[in-house]
Design an enzyme around this catalytic site. Structure first.
Site, PDB file in Angstrom:
ATOM      1  CG  HIS A  53       0.644  -4.176  10.166  1.00  0.00           C
ATOM      2  ND1 HIS A  53       1.563  -4.380   9.155  1.00  0.00           N
ATOM      3  CD2 HIS A  53       1.312  -3.539  11.159  1.00  0.00           C
ATOM      4  CE1 HIS A  53       2.740  -3.879   9.532  1.00  0.00           C
ATOM      5  NE2 HIS A  53       2.611  -3.376  10.736  1.00  0.00           N
ATOM      6  CG  ASP A  54      -1.654  -7.399  14.929  1.00  0.00           C
ATOM      7  OD1 ASP A  54      -0.651  -6.657  14.923  1.00  0.00           O
ATOM      8  OD2 ASP A  54      -2.544  -7.335  15.794  1.00  0.00           O
ATOM      9  CB  SER A  67       5.756  -3.282  11.140  1.00  0.00           C
ATOM     10  OG  SER A  67       5.044  -2.099  11.249  1.00  0.00           O
ATOM     11  CG  ASP A 106      -0.310  -5.211   6.417  1.00  0.00           C
ATOM     12  OD1 ASP A 106      -0.880  -4.152   6.760  1.00  0.00           O
ATOM     13  OD2 ASP A 106       0.873  -5.463   6.693  1.00  0.00           O
ATOM     14  NE  ARG A 155      -1.380  -1.678  21.441  1.00  0.00           N
ATOM     15  CZ  ARG A 155      -0.396  -2.183  20.708  1.00  0.00           C
ATOM     16  NH1 ARG A 155       0.297  -1.369  19.933  1.00  0.00           N
ATOM     17  NH2 ARG A 155      -0.101  -3.448  20.756  1.00  0.00           N
TER      18      ARG A 155
END
Lengths: 200, 376
Positions: free
Chosen positions: B350-351, B152, B317, B222
């Site tokens: 994405h994680d 990232s 992602d 968040r």
């Protein structure tokens, strides 16, 4: 090239013989990267492979061969025009869906194209068809219902495609059981390797 | 603990040469906090720098003597016998400037005023970070890294290393990253920033002296971010439409499991993360765009690169999609760089880059094994 590699892939010897030292090479459907690994070590080529299979990606990376994970059926838009001296498609042509487009793309991205494929005109294949069955052999080890091959052709068929695409054949090797065949290649050859470029 | 680097200790490096930021701001003194794992070899050729992403820090692997459960954020990747093998490599993790885990940042005391920097802390860019990391490398006596790697925002720093210091990095591992953010990504970041900026407790960034924390804004930021790091599939699989009580309550309290999860994640994050750091990190993401200086031609922006690259993306992602990684690959191909690209089938969004996955880890391991052969 190791004897086992030549035995398992007789077309590799013909392909390697055409690639001069220092050339840039794109190997479409590069498998485990053995051809590229050979060309890199023996010919110092700047090579990249294109491969879709996860296990083959791991083999290529372990071998230290550049590999781009991508589906050939999505085209070669990730590669710039004229980026390579040679674009190789070994034993993959017959399994591609958009075969004509791919051959054209090969000659957009590369100065020359090299393809190898099993000859459907080989006498043993013809004999099996005459007997009423789809051919099954070392070169075509699949049953009709589980084969990845969707565009099988004979030498003559491939030459017709080249003619229609205004592609000039520069060289050709026809191989059976590891031996080169000069006489009646479309009948006696089990594997064909062609080197070609655009006419204009 | 098996395959762990074991007990680790954070270290600090003090820098007294002023650092000029891309914004023009100057930081006269600063500190960087970092951790190292493995042993630097005699000719200092086995060092690997790990650049962290938005909410990351220097604690990459291992655990602390007084906090054995506080594992590093990439502990599954880094350790003896792990893909980044600390028996072979000397690995460095640091907290970036502007961070809130020990390096000089908005919550640090500004020696000039004796107060936290707050709104006076300059906006930091990826380029500034890499310059500061180069000084840390000098401090550690490392003239060239065997590899610089990150996911990232960390991948952006790794790419920046190869552009800004081509002679100082042999390999770049750029994971789940992009040559610049998409418009949609910038939009998400702006919503997150607005949540913080409009929190009455934010006080223009100088909330420290008010004795308050813009918890509501940070928590919302968040929660939003977290949604975008997952995939629709992953969320559906994890929570579905599950209800905590099994029945509709016809109100606005937590009912769906996903609400419970997001609020928990938001609260947890807001309890330790600094709001100003969150703003800075998202802005650094937005600003990164090396092709901005080359008429949007990434290949030209990459012209100086000498490093070999491994580029990895993940199928689900959607914030840093495989297409964006392919842009990186194409620009590297144009420059005749050695590059391999793996597209990992994964449903975690994405994680995914932080999660253990057989193919992903095998790709990393195989690549890094070859990197290690260069100095072994």
């Amino acid at each position: 090239m190791s004897p086992t590699l030549i035995q398992s892939r007789p077309d590799f010897a013909a392909i390697a013989a055409w690639i001069p030292a220092g050339a840039s090479v794109l190997d479409l459907g590069c498998g485990d990267g053995s051809l590229l690994g050979y060309l890199k070590n023996e010919r110092n080529v700047r090579g990249y492979g294109v491969e879709i299979d996860d296990a083959n990606i791991l083999h290529c990376i372990a071998r230290g061969v550049n590999v781009i994970q991508s589906n050939l059926e999505d085209g070669l838009s990730g590669f710039e025009t004229g980026a390579f001296d040679f674009v190789i498609l070994s034993q993959t042509l017959q399994a591609t869906r958009h075969t004509e487009k791919l051959v054209r793309e090969m000659l957009r991205v590369g100065r020359e194209g090299i393809v190898s494929f099993p000859n459907f005109g080989y006498w043993k294949a013809r004999l099996q068809v005459l007997r009423g069955n789809m051919p099954v052999s070392d070169e075509l080890p699949y049953q009709w219902y589980d084969t990845p091959n969707v565009h099988l052709c004979t030498l003559r068929d491939f030459e017709h495609l080249c003619h229609d695409l205004d592609v000039r054949i520069l060289d050709q090797r026809v191989i059976t059981n590891g031996r080169e065949i000069a006489l009646l290649p479309n009948l006696l050859g089990s594997t064909a390797v062609y080197r070609f470029r655009r006419n204009s | 603990m098996n395959n762990s680097v074991g007990i680790v200790t954070a270290q600090r490096a003090q820098f007294d040469t002023p650092l000029t930021f891309r914004s023009g701001a100057v930081l006269p003194h600063y500190e960087l906090v970092y951790e190292t794992y493995g042993t630097l070899n005699a000719d200092k050729s086995n060092a690997v720098l790990i650049c962290h992403a938005l909410s990351g820090h220097h604690h990459v692997a291992g655990y602390y003597a007084d906090a054995p459960k506080n594992l590093g954020w990439w502990d599954n990747m880094v350790g003896p016998g792990k893909p980044l093998d600390t028996d072979k490599f000397f690995v460095i993790g640091l907290n970036n400037l502007g961070g809130c885990h020990g390096s000089t940042g908005p919550s640090s005391i500004d020696p000039a005023s004796g107060q936290p920097y707050g709104s006076n802390f300059p906006i930091v860019t990826v380029e500034d970070w890499v310059d500061s990391q180069a000084r840390l490398a000098d401090h550690l006596g490392i003239s060239q890294f065997a590899a610089v790697m990150g996911g990232s925002l960390g991948g952006m720093q790794a790419m920046q290393w190869a552009m800004a210091y081509p002679e100082r990095v042999r390999h770049v591992l750029a994971i789940a990253t992009a040559p610049c953010l998409t418009t949609e990504n910038i939009a998400f970041n702006d919503v997150a920033r607005n949540a913080i900026l409009t929190d009455p407790d934010f006080h223009g960034g100088d909330f420290y002296r008010q004795g308050v924390v813009p918890t509501r804004g940070l928590r919302l930021a968040r929660m939003l971010g977290h949604i975008t790091y997952l995939s629709d599939d992953a969320m559906a699989g994890k929570f579905g439409r599950g209800l905590r009580s099994g029945e509709y309550q016809y109100g606005y309290d937590i009912e769906f499991e996903v609400e419970s999860y997001l609020r928990y994640q938001g609260d947890k994050f807001a309890s330790y993360f600094d709001a100003n750091t969150y703003l800075l990190m998202t802005k650094a993401l937005d600003y990164f765009d090396p092709a901005r200086h080359t008429e949007h031609d990434l290949a030209r922006a990459f012209a100086a690169i000498r490093a070999d690259f491994l580029v990895v993306s993940f199928s689900s992602d959607w914030r840093f999609s495989p297409d964006r990684s392919r842009e990186i690959v194409k620009a590297l191909l144009h420059n005749r760089c050695n590059v391999s690209y793996a597209e990992i089938e994964s449903r975690h969004g994405h994680d995914s880059f932080l999660m253990q996955d057989e193919q992903y880890f095998a790709v990393m391991r195989n690549y890094l094994n070859n990197v290690a052969k260069e100095f072994a």
